[in-house]
Write an enzyme that holds these catalytic residues in place. Structure first.
Site, PDB file in Angstrom:
ATOM      1  N   LYS A   1      40.608  36.150  40.455  1.00 41.62           N
ATOM      2  CA  LYS A   1      41.521  36.513  39.412  1.00 41.62           C
ATOM      3  C   LYS A   1      41.183  37.434  38.562  1.00 41.62           C
ATOM      4  CE  LYS A   1      41.639  35.039  35.673  1.00 41.62           C
ATOM      5  NZ  LYS A   1      41.557  35.896  34.477  1.00 41.62           N
TER       6      LYS A   1
ATOM      7  N   THR B   1      33.715  41.742  38.988  1.00 41.24           N
ATOM      8  CA  THR B   1      34.890  41.431  37.748  1.00 41.24           C
ATOM      9  C   THR B   1      35.549  40.470  37.779  1.00 41.24           C
ATOM     10  OG1 THR B   1      36.453  42.688  36.699  1.00 41.24           O
ATOM     11  CG2 THR B   1      36.502  42.492  39.086  1.00 41.24           C
TER      12      THR B   1
ATOM     13  N   THR C   1      45.351  33.411  34.998  1.00 35.97           N
ATOM     14  CA  THR C   1      45.550  33.725  33.425  1.00 35.97           C
ATOM     15  C   THR C   1      46.838  34.432  33.375  1.00 35.97           C
ATOM     16  OG1 THR C   1      43.881  35.362  33.047  1.00 35.97           O
ATOM     17  CG2 THR C   1      43.334  32.893  32.507  1.00 35.97           C
TER      18      THR C   1
ATOM     19  N   ASN D   1      48.707  41.514  25.173  1.00 40.81           N
ATOM     20  CA  ASN D   1      46.954  41.472  24.613  1.00 40.81           C
ATOM     21  C   ASN D   1      47.262  41.465  23.026  1.00 40.81           C
ATOM     22  OD1 ASN D   1      44.921  41.795  26.555  1.00 40.81           O
ATOM     23  ND2 ASN D   1      46.472  43.142  27.304  1.00 40.81           N
TER      24      ASN D   1
ATOM     25  N   GLU E   1      47.361  44.042  33.518  1.00 37.33           N
ATOM     26  CA  GLU E   1      48.217  43.406  32.768  1.00 37.33           C
ATOM     27  C   GLU E   1      49.271  44.568  32.189  1.00 37.33           C
ATOM     28  OE1 GLU E   1      45.519  40.317  30.458  1.00 37.33           O
ATOM     29  OE2 GLU E   1      45.690  42.065  29.662  1.00 37.33           O
TER      30      GLU E   1
END
Length: 407
Positions: free
Chosen positions: A179, A190, A153, A402, A276
């Site tokens: 991932k 996770t 993603t 985000n 991220e």
């Protein structure tokens, strides 16, 4: 044990495929499949978030009740979480479609989804994706790599690992892919991780082996303190290595546990380092603590500290933030005994000794912190227990990613 270049097809009898189904993303692969040529036993660990996605509930049932598993179907873009009974129906429809296409029972199909919470899956596209993947199933290195790419993603790169070891004079392989880049603060495992092995092992011991390595691998990483609704780690073992089935905790079992640990630790660190917006993997080693439990608590407290993560991003040796994070962890220790080191490929430097700054060179500290992997070593001088946690730095880009993730 030997590390090898490989993923989910490294183990004998496992095939993989991928496709662009247009689930949410356009112009990229967003579905993948793993298939075993023969029935495999399966084990799994799942999120402890009270809000569990439909695929988690489906897989818990399959792992717990099905006599064997043959396939896993994955999609990226939509999580199929908070979708009610309709979402559970989608899991069954997915398993039915895969079972029909592969000629296997629906209850031999595991499913996994990742992406935006609350959106319903476009089942026409999902079914079409399954139909497109079945003829493309291959046991090649390229097929495994493409599958790992398809499940991403916000990840910036695919994550794979594989090792070989010997049991009964037979070469056994453990391979995997995962991932995960955000909403990572596991309390079981996770995000999504898929492990394959050609080892012959009982279902009970496979589950026990997986559960035993989770605490020191996936449960020791954090990107942002958020535990996902979809966290899933699945292990399939099909016995095609030809070893005598492992049914007791002997030396062969321990060799497997070590191999499983290595693959999962590698995947876990890849996810932490690919957090991220991250620019660096942040590793925290707590040594000489009173107990393993206290070492784990201390390491997690530091690796999840937003102020410490921000300092790592700024290459700032702000050791006070680390000592502070140790102090509020809920563990009793003497701060006037703590030593702290920073370490990277650029060197190693003692920053504090017995709770006081050493008079270190800020220039040298900055050099060490200017690396894509940084380690803080906290010597508690209380015992002989230790633990390691992994995270990443906190950057401007984490907020940017985000702030508009659903769009």
């Amino acid at each position: 044990m030997e590390k090898i270049d490989g993923g989910v097809t490294a183990a004998k009898g496992f095939l993989a495929a991928h496709t662009a189904a247009g689930i949410k993303y356009q112009g990229r692969d967003d579905m993948a499949m793993i298939y075993s040529k023969v029935p495999a036993v399966a084990a799994g660990t799942f999120t402890r978030n009270v809000v569990k996605a439909a695929p988690v509930k489906w897989d818990q049932q399959v792992v717990g009740e099905s006599p064997f598993v043959r396939a896993v179907v994955m999609n990226a873009g939509i999580a199929n979480a908070c979708t009610g009974q309709e979402g559970m129906g989608y899991c069954k429809e997915t398993a039915d479609a895969a079972g029909s296409a592969l000629g296997i029972p629906s209850q031999a199909v595991l499913v996994a989804s990742t992406g935006v919470i609350g959106m319903q899956l476009p089942m026409d596209r999902l079914r079409a994706g399954i139909g497109a993947m079945v003829p493309k199933l291959e046991d090649t290195r390229q097929a495994a790599a493409a599958a790992a790419q398809a499940i991403m993603t916000t990840d910036t790169h695919k994550k794979e690992a594989a090792v070989t070891f010997t049991v009964d004079g037979k070469t056994v392989t453990v391979g995997g892919m995962s991932k995960g880049s955000g909403m990572i603060h596991p309390n079981m495992c996770t995000m999504l991780a898929f492990i394959t092995t050609d080892l012959a092992i009982s279902h009970e011991l496979l589950q026990e082996a997986l559960s035993s390595v989770v605490d020191d691998t996936y449960n020791m990483i954090s990107v942002d303190g958020d535990t996902s609704t979809n966290d899933t780690c699945l292990v399939l073992a099909n016995g095609m290595a030809g070893n005598t089935e492992i049914t007791e905790k002997n030396a062969d079992y321990q060799a497997f546990v070590e191999a499983l640990f290595e693959v999962n630790k590698t995947l876990a660190k890849m996810m932490a380092g690919d957090g991220e917006g991250a620019t660096a993997l942040f590793e925290v080693k707590v040594i000489n603590a009173s107990s393993k439990a206290e070492a784990v608590t201390l390491a997690k407290s530091v690796v999840t500290s937003s102020l410490t993560k921000a300092a790592i991003y700024g290459h700032d040796a702000n050791w006070g933030r680390i000592l502070c994070a140790l102090g509020y962890a809920g563990v009793d220790f003497d701060p006037e005994k703590v030593d702290l080191y920073f370490e990277s490929s650029n060197g190693r430097l003692k920053i504090i000794e017995n709770g006081v700054a050493t008079g270190y060179s800020e220039e040298e500290a900055t050099k060490i912190l200017t690396s894509d992997a940084v380690t803080a070593i906290c010597d508690m001088k209380q015992g002989d227990a230790e633990a390691t946690a992994w995270g990443c730095d906190l950057t401007y880009d984490y907020v940017k990613i985000n702030a508009d993730y659903r769009s």
